[in-house]
Each structure stands twice: as structure tokens, then as C-alpha cells.
Design a protein around this motif. Structure first.
Motif, PDB file in Angstrom:
ATOM      1  N   ALA A   1       0.818  -1.205   0.000  1.00 55.24           N
ATOM      2  CA  ALA A   1       0.000   0.000   0.000  1.00 55.24           C
ATOM      3  C   ALA A   1       0.855   1.259   0.000  1.00 55.24           C
ATOM      4  CB  ALA A   1      -0.931   0.011   1.207  1.00 55.24           C
ATOM      5  N   ILE A   2       2.075   1.166   0.479  1.00 53.99           N
ATOM      6  CA  ILE A   2       2.962   2.333   0.507  1.00 53.99           C
ATOM      7  C   ILE A   2       3.680   2.507  -0.825  1.00 53.99           C
ATOM      8  CG2 ILE A   2       5.036   3.317   1.552  1.00 53.99           C
ATOM      9  CD1 ILE A   2       2.703   3.656   3.334  1.00 53.99           C
ATOM     10  N   VAL A   3       4.337   1.470  -1.308  1.00 58.56           N
ATOM     11  CA  VAL A   3       5.143   1.598  -2.528  1.00 58.56           C
ATOM     12  C   VAL A   3       4.399   1.150  -3.774  1.00 58.56           C
ATOM     13  CG1 VAL A   3       7.281   1.323  -1.236  1.00 58.56           C
ATOM     14  CG2 VAL A   3       6.209  -0.674  -2.242  1.00 58.56           C
ATOM     15  N   GLY A   4       3.268   0.455  -3.610  1.00 56.54           N
ATOM     16  CA  GLY A   4       2.528  -0.052  -4.747  1.00 56.54           C
ATOM     17  C   GLY A   4       2.597  -1.559  -4.816  1.00 56.54           C
ATOM     18  N   GLY A   5       1.613  -2.156  -5.453  1.00 59.72           N
ATOM     19  CA  GLY A   5       1.604  -3.609  -5.593  1.00 59.72           C
ATOM     20  C   GLY A   5       0.204  -4.164  -5.460  1.00 59.72           C
ATOM     21  N   GLY A   6       0.091  -5.295  -4.767  1.00 59.83           N
ATOM     22  CA  GLY A   6      -1.180  -5.989  -4.651  1.00 59.83           C
ATOM     23  C   GLY A   6      -1.235  -7.182  -5.569  1.00 59.83           C
ATOM     24  N   SER A   7      -2.293  -7.963  -5.453  1.00 61.50           N
ATOM     25  CA  SER A   7      -2.452  -9.144  -6.287  1.00 61.50           C
ATOM     26  C   SER A   7      -2.850  -8.733  -7.698  1.00 61.50           C
ATOM     27  CB  SER A   7      -3.518 -10.068  -5.690  1.00 61.50           C
ATOM     28  OG  SER A   7      -4.753  -9.388  -5.580  1.00 61.50           O
ATOM     29  N   GLY A   8      -2.450  -9.559  -8.664  1.00 66.00           N
ATOM     30  CA  GLY A   8      -2.746  -9.230 -10.056  1.00 66.00           C
ATOM     31  C   GLY A   8      -1.873  -8.099 -10.550  1.00 66.00           C
ATOM     32  N   LEU A   9      -2.460  -7.219 -11.359  1.00 63.35           N
ATOM     33  CA  LEU A   9      -1.716  -6.086 -11.885  1.00 63.35           C
ATOM     34  C   LEU A   9      -1.428  -5.103 -10.750  1.00 63.35           C
ATOM     35  CD1 LEU A   9      -0.620  -4.915 -14.571  1.00 63.35           C
ATOM     36  CD2 LEU A   9      -2.709  -3.573 -14.717  1.00 63.35           C
ATOM     37  N   PRO A  10      -0.190  -4.675 -10.569  1.00 64.08           N
ATOM     38  CA  PRO A  10       0.139  -3.765  -9.463  1.00 64.08           C
ATOM     39  C   PRO A  10      -0.657  -2.469  -9.527  1.00 64.08           C
ATOM     40  CG  PRO A  10       2.133  -4.649 -10.463  1.00 64.08           C
ATOM     41  CD  PRO A  10       1.001  -5.053 -11.349  1.00 64.08           C
ATOM     42  N   ARG A  11      -0.978  -1.947  -8.356  1.00 61.83           N
ATOM     43  CA  ARG A  11      -1.702  -0.684  -8.252  1.00 61.83           C
ATOM     44  C   ARG A  11      -0.818   0.350  -7.582  1.00 61.83           C
ATOM     45  NH1 ARG A  11      -7.757  -1.425  -6.133  1.00 61.83           N
ATOM     46  NH2 ARG A  11      -7.691   0.801  -6.679  1.00 61.83           N
ATOM     47  N   PRO A  12      -1.060   1.637  -7.835  1.00 63.26           N
ATOM     48  CA  PRO A  12      -0.233   2.681  -7.212  1.00 63.26           C
ATOM     49  C   PRO A  12      -0.351   2.671  -5.698  1.00 63.26           C
ATOM     50  CG  PRO A  12      -1.566   3.574  -9.018  1.00 63.26           C
ATOM     51  CD  PRO A  12      -2.066   2.203  -8.755  1.00 63.26           C
TER      52      PRO A  12
ATOM     53  N   SER B   1      15.212   8.591  -6.914  1.00 67.40           N
ATOM     54  CA  SER B   1      14.952   8.515  -8.359  1.00 67.40           C
ATOM     55  C   SER B   1      13.676   9.234  -8.781  1.00 67.40           C
ATOM     56  CB  SER B   1      14.868   7.042  -8.788  1.00 67.40           C
ATOM     57  OG  SER B   1      13.779   6.394  -8.150  1.00 67.40           O
ATOM     58  N   GLY B   2      12.727   9.450  -7.853  1.00 61.85           N
ATOM     59  CA  GLY B   2      11.474  10.085  -8.218  1.00 61.85           C
ATOM     60  C   GLY B   2      10.501   9.169  -8.920  1.00 61.85           C
ATOM     61  N   GLU B   3      10.740   7.861  -8.870  1.00 65.50           N
ATOM     62  CA  GLU B   3       9.828   6.889  -9.469  1.00 65.50           C
ATOM     63  C   GLU B   3       9.974   5.562  -8.739  1.00 65.50           C
ATOM     64  OE1 GLU B   3      10.993   6.570 -13.548  1.00 65.50           O
ATOM     65  OE2 GLU B   3      12.633   5.186 -13.115  1.00 65.50           O
ATOM     66  N   VAL B   4       9.001   4.686  -8.936  1.00 66.85           N
ATOM     67  CA  VAL B   4       9.037   3.369  -8.313  1.00 66.85           C
ATOM     68  C   VAL B   4       8.613   2.340  -9.352  1.00 66.85           C
ATOM     69  CG1 VAL B   4       6.674   3.582  -7.432  1.00 66.85           C
ATOM     70  CG2 VAL B   4       8.247   1.987  -6.349  1.00 66.85           C
ATOM     71  N   VAL B   5       9.305   1.211  -9.372  1.00 65.30           N
ATOM     72  CA  VAL B   5       8.995   0.119 -10.297  1.00 65.30           C
ATOM     73  C   VAL B   5       8.541  -1.073  -9.468  1.00 65.30           C
ATOM     74  CG1 VAL B   5       9.850  -1.415 -12.101  1.00 65.30           C
ATOM     75  CG2 VAL B   5      10.702   0.937 -11.956  1.00 65.30           C
ATOM     76  N   VAL B   6       7.304  -1.514  -9.694  1.00 62.24           N
ATOM     77  CA  VAL B   6       6.733  -2.641  -8.966  1.00 62.24           C
ATOM     78  C   VAL B   6       6.558  -3.787  -9.944  1.00 62.24           C
ATOM     79  CG1 VAL B   6       4.839  -3.436  -7.513  1.00 62.24           C
ATOM     80  CG2 VAL B   6       5.528  -1.031  -7.447  1.00 62.24           C
ATOM     81  N   ALA B   7       7.164  -4.927  -9.644  1.00 66.22           N
ATOM     82  CA  ALA B   7       7.100  -6.090 -10.526  1.00 66.22           C
ATOM     83  C   ALA B   7       6.283  -7.187  -9.861  1.00 66.22           C
ATOM     84  CB  ALA B   7       8.500  -6.602 -10.852  1.00 66.22           C
ATOM     85  N   ARG B   8       5.372  -7.773 -10.612  1.00 61.44           N
ATOM     86  CA  ARG B   8       4.558  -8.899 -10.172  1.00 61.44           C
ATOM     87  C   ARG B   8       4.494  -9.918 -11.304  1.00 61.44           C
ATOM     88  NH1 ARG B   8       5.388  -6.662  -6.197  1.00 61.44           N
ATOM     89  NH2 ARG B   8       4.018  -6.077  -4.475  1.00 61.44           N
ATOM     90  N   ALA B   9       3.937 -11.090 -11.017  1.00 62.97           N
ATOM     91  CA  ALA B   9       3.854 -12.133 -12.035  1.00 62.97           C
ATOM     92  C   ALA B   9       2.996 -11.687 -13.213  1.00 62.97           C
ATOM     93  CB  ALA B   9       3.291 -13.416 -11.419  1.00 62.97           C
ATOM     94  N   ALA B  10       1.973 -10.877 -12.933  1.00 62.36           N
ATOM     95  CA  ALA B  10       1.085 -10.414 -14.001  1.00 62.36           C
ATOM     96  C   ALA B  10       1.679  -9.275 -14.812  1.00 62.36           C
ATOM     97  CB  ALA B  10      -0.252  -9.982 -13.411  1.00 62.36           C
ATOM     98  N   GLY B  11       2.785  -8.703 -14.382  1.00 56.02           N
ATOM     99  CA  GLY B  11       3.399  -7.606 -15.114  1.00 56.02           C
ATOM    100  C   GLY B  11       4.072  -6.629 -14.175  1.00 56.02           C
ATOM    101  N   SER B  12       4.800  -5.701 -14.733  1.00 57.54           N
ATOM    102  CA  SER B  12       5.479  -4.681 -13.946  1.00 57.54           C
ATOM    103  C   SER B  12       4.900  -3.320 -14.285  1.00 57.54           C
ATOM    104  CB  SER B  12       6.991  -4.687 -14.199  1.00 57.54           C
ATOM    105  OG  SER B  12       7.269  -4.409 -15.566  1.00 57.54           O
ATOM    106  N   LEU B  13       5.042  -2.415 -13.346  1.00 57.24           N
ATOM    107  CA  LEU B  13       4.458  -1.088 -13.487  1.00 57.24           C
ATOM    108  C   LEU B  13       5.469  -0.059 -12.997  1.00 57.24           C
ATOM    109  CD1 LEU B  13       1.708   0.194 -14.314  1.00 57.24           C
ATOM    110  CD2 LEU B  13       1.097   0.173 -11.905  1.00 57.24           C
TER     111      LEU B  13
END
Length: 443
Positions: free
Chosen positions: A213-224, A257-269
């Protein structure tokens, strides 16, 4: 499918992008992320998109693209067949919110605060009693985009100060507004009736908030997460030592960096995360510790262990550290006619930002807090002898190389607020004082 069944002319859907969810009853339902999807469609060369009617104002923010909003599949078929679409009755299961329904409330999820219906913030800086040093640090933080750490006893006004920081930030530029709106669109947090967010967001998650919830993620496609929802705005961590250490340390990468990259099995964001971090903390578990040692029942070990919950590497990325003292009876009960309002402070912040933007014209940076240290040391040099105190702190091991760069950034912001062409020794001493929390003189 309709075109293949010859219900529609295939030429009618050539070059057309459809965004939405189709229900079994034939109604077109809104989806999250319409704005970034239409932006991507425009970049891909699409000229026309069809979206759910509720999200049409959001999609229309993208210039140079024709937007059609439909409520049902029947309306879509009529549109593509060149007929006049029938007016559909509203869905009785959907409740329309009045324009002022979100005034003064908070959006669900992560403490993302909504403003009044006219876009103004009713919290005024003049409401804060005393705390002149913290007020000045707040102004410098807003003018230069510097991160802030407030430490003091409960009830001193730390939360009040943080809540008033978005009010003195300049309005978002059109490009920044699109960035912020796109992130909130993906998260599904756009307020009804306000497709474009033009004011700096304010996100204040509880200390029990999880890492996704802080950096982003969750199940499925990551959320902000909160760091992205606070993009171009303020991320406030109240009771910062109560956050898990791994959550706090996860902020280090987006702070740089001013950005965050969240990677999950369904994809990265990849999501933007250029926010202004404000942390507030009590000095000890009971909250009454002070240099005078009055009223605190915590042992020195308890105090040091509590304060060490915020790691050194994270604090090294924080430019301003202020000790917020308890408010006196006189400050609390008597009206302070010298306390400045949010409007007057915001005017100085805007002037300082414009001065910095003029100096940084032609570069990828807009605020002093974004400029790399190498550029500050070589491209925009200070007056001779201005860095004497900072160099001495560096030699004594009291200041890191990153810390020196951040002192330079704060010194430039202080000079911009004062209307100076470049910082002098007084501005560097002020930056050192605000970084260490100890007096160095200055101006």
C-alpha cells in the motif's frame, strides 16, 4: 464480434479504440485508468476513442483526440451506425453524488485528502500557535522541494504544520496536473465531477499500512501506492517510528529517483513518485523527553532505541530536521497578530520557485531539491568562503557527501526566498542548522 456478424460495418471500427467494461445487461461500466489509456492511444496514433459516459470528461483532457461517451451497447451501435443515439435512463443501482459531497472528506484507501468543492484548502497556517522555526522550515521545504522531519512532544503542532504544507505549494502546471490525474485514475480515486486534479495531493497513510500500500503492488496487476498517490504533493508519515523499518527503508529508492517500479507475475508497473516527504515523531515512547529532562520516564536506552527506528540512510535523505517545542500558555491563549496566513507564505514560495525555475531553465530540473550535487558544486558555484562551515563539518565526519549536496540545495532555496543571486555563508549556516537541528548562526 458485431462487425464479424455484419451487424456493424467493419470500416466503422477501423482505427477506433474502445475502453470500458460491458455488463451482461448491456450497460457500459467505467474502469480505472482511462486517462493514461487515452494518452497512450493518442501516442499510438488513434484519433477517436469510445469510453463509458462517466469517464468522458477525464478522457477529454487529452488534446487532439475525439472522445465519445456511451452508457449502453445500444448507444454504441447507434453511434457506429451513424444513427442518433437514444437517451438512456440512469442506472437505478448507481447513486450520483452531489458536487460538494467530497468537500472536507477523505478519499478511501490511503488518507488521500480531498479539498473543498471549489478546490481551496480551508486549513490556514495562521491557525498554528507559535512554532516560528518550524514555520520557516515549512516554507523552505515548499519553496525548494525539500524533505522535512519534525520531532517534538504530542500536541506541539506537528500534524497541523504538515496538513498546511499543501496549501503553500504552488498550483500544479498543466503537465504535472495530467501526471497526478493519471496516477489517481489508475488507482480509481478521481473525485466525481473533477476530472483534472490541479492542486498538490496530500497522502497520510496510517502507520499500520502495508508495504504494497505504501510503494505499490497488490495481487494481479500492481496498483499505485502512497508514494505515487502523493506524486507532486506531500507524503506525511505521522508517528514515523511506528512504521515497520522495512517500509521506511523502502522509501529510500523513490526519494532518490522520483519513481518506483513494482514487478509482479502479471506484469510490472513504473509509476512516478516525486513527492515531498514529511515525517513526524515523538522524541521517545512516552513523548515527554527533552534536553531539559523534565517529566520523561523513559530510560536512555529506550529513548535511543526509539529514535533509531528511523534509519540513518533514510534520515540522510531528509534535508530539514526541526525540533518542535511544546506550545506555551501565552502562545496558545493569546492571539498572535504576527502569524502569517497561508496566502502570504504561498506568495513568497511561488516567487522563490519562479526564481529557481528561471535559473534552471534549459535543464531537466525545476526545483532546487531535484538538482544533483555535482551540478551545484560545478555549474552554480557559491561565493568564496561560503562553504567554510560545511567543509569543516565534512572533514569532522559530521556531514556525508550526500549531506553536503543537500545543504547546498537548501542554501540555494534560502537565497531564492531572500531574493539573492547566490547563497553566502549565512545561507549555508542556515542550511546546516536546519539539517542538524543545532544552531550554526546564519540568516
Amino acid at each position: 464480434m458485431l462487425a464479424a456478424a455484419e451487424r456493424l460495418d467493419p470500416a466503422a471500427i477501423s482505427g477506433l479504440l474502445l475502453i470500458g467494461e460491458l455488463g451482461l445487461d448491456g450497460r457500459v461500466r467505467p474502469v480505472r485508468g482511462v486517462l493514461p489509456a487515452v494518452l497512450a492511444a493518442a501516442d499510438a496514433g488513434y484519433a477517436t476513442v469510445v469510453v463509458p459516459a462517466q469517464t468522458a470528461p477525464e478522457a477529454s483532457l487529452v488534446p487532439g483526440i475525439e472522445v465519445h461517451g456511451v452508457c449502453t451497447l445500444r448507444q454504441l451501435v447507434a453511434l457506429l451506425s451513424g444513427q442518433e443515439p437514444e437517451e438512456e435512463l440512469p442506472d437505478p443501482t448507481e447513486r450520483a453524488l452531489p458536487d460538494n459531497a467530497l468537500a472536507g472528506l477523505s478519499l478511501p484507501g490511503l488518507g488521500v485528502r480531498s479539498r473543498a468543492a471549489d478546490g481551496t484548502d480551508l486549513r490556514d497556517l495562521a491557525d498554528v500557535a507559535g512554532q516560528y522555526e518550524a514555520r520557516r522550515a515549512l516554507e523552505i521545504a515548499a519553496a525548494g522541494g525539500h524533505h522535512l522531519y519534525l520531532k517534538g512532544p504530542p500536541g506541539a503542532g506537528k500534524t497541523m504544520l504538515a496538513e498546511r504544507l499543501p496549501g503553500i505549494l504552488p498550483p500544479l502546471t498543466p503537465q504535472e496536473a495530467l501526471e497526478v490525474t493519471a496516477v489517481h485514475s489508475v488507482a480509481g480515486l478521481l473525485p466525481p465531477g473533477r476530472p483534472l486534479l490541479s492542486a498538490a495531493p496530500y497522502c497520510a497513510p496510517h502507520h499500520s499500512t502495508t508495504m504494497p500500500a505504501i510503494v505499490g503492488g497488490g495481487s494481479g496487476l500492481p496498483r499505485p501506492g502512497a508514494v505515487s498517490l502523493a506524486h507532486r504533493g506531500v507524503l506525511f508519515l505521522d508517528e514515523a517510528p511506528e512504521f515497520p523499518a522495512r517500509v521506511l527503508d523502502a522509501l529510500r529508492q523513490p526519494l532518490e529517483s522520483g519513481e518506483v517500479v513494482v514487478a509482479r507475475a502479471a506484469g510490472s508497473l513504473r509509476l512516478p513518485a516525486r513527492f515531498l516527504l514529511v515525517m513526524a515523531a515523538n522524541p521517545c515512547p512516552c513523548g515527554r523527553w527533552s534536553r531539559r529532562g523534565e517529566g520523561c520516564e523513559c530510560t536512555p536506552t529506550m529513548v535511543s532505541r526509539y529514535q533509531a527506528r528511523i534509519s540513518g540512510p533514510l534520515l540522510d535523505r531528509v534535508d530539514l530536521r526541526v525540533e518542535v517545542e511544546a506550545v506555551t500558555r501565552v502562545q496558545l491563549m493569546e492571539r498572535d497578530t504576527t502569524a502569517e496566513s497561508t496566502a502570504s507564505v504561498a506568495a513568497r514560495v511561488l516567487a522563490a520557485r519562479e526564481r529557481a525555475a528561471a535559473r534552471l531553465a534549459g535543464t531537466p530540473w525545476r526545483t532546487n531539491g531535484e538538482v544533483p550535487g555535482h551540478e551545484l558544486r560545478t555549474r552554480w558555484r557559491l561565493a568564496t568562503g561560503a562553504l567554510h562551515d560545511a567543509e569543516r563539518e565534512l572533514e569532522r565526519g559530521l556531514l556525508t557527501a550526500r549531506g553536503l549536496d543537500r545543504v547546498l540545495r537548501v542554501a540555494w532555496t534560502t537565497a531564492d526566498l531572500a531574493g539573492l543571486d547566490r547563497p553566502g555563508q549565512a545561507q549555508v549556516r542556515t542550511a546546516l542548522s536546519l539539517r542538524s537541528g543545532l544552531p550554526h548562526g546564519g540568516g
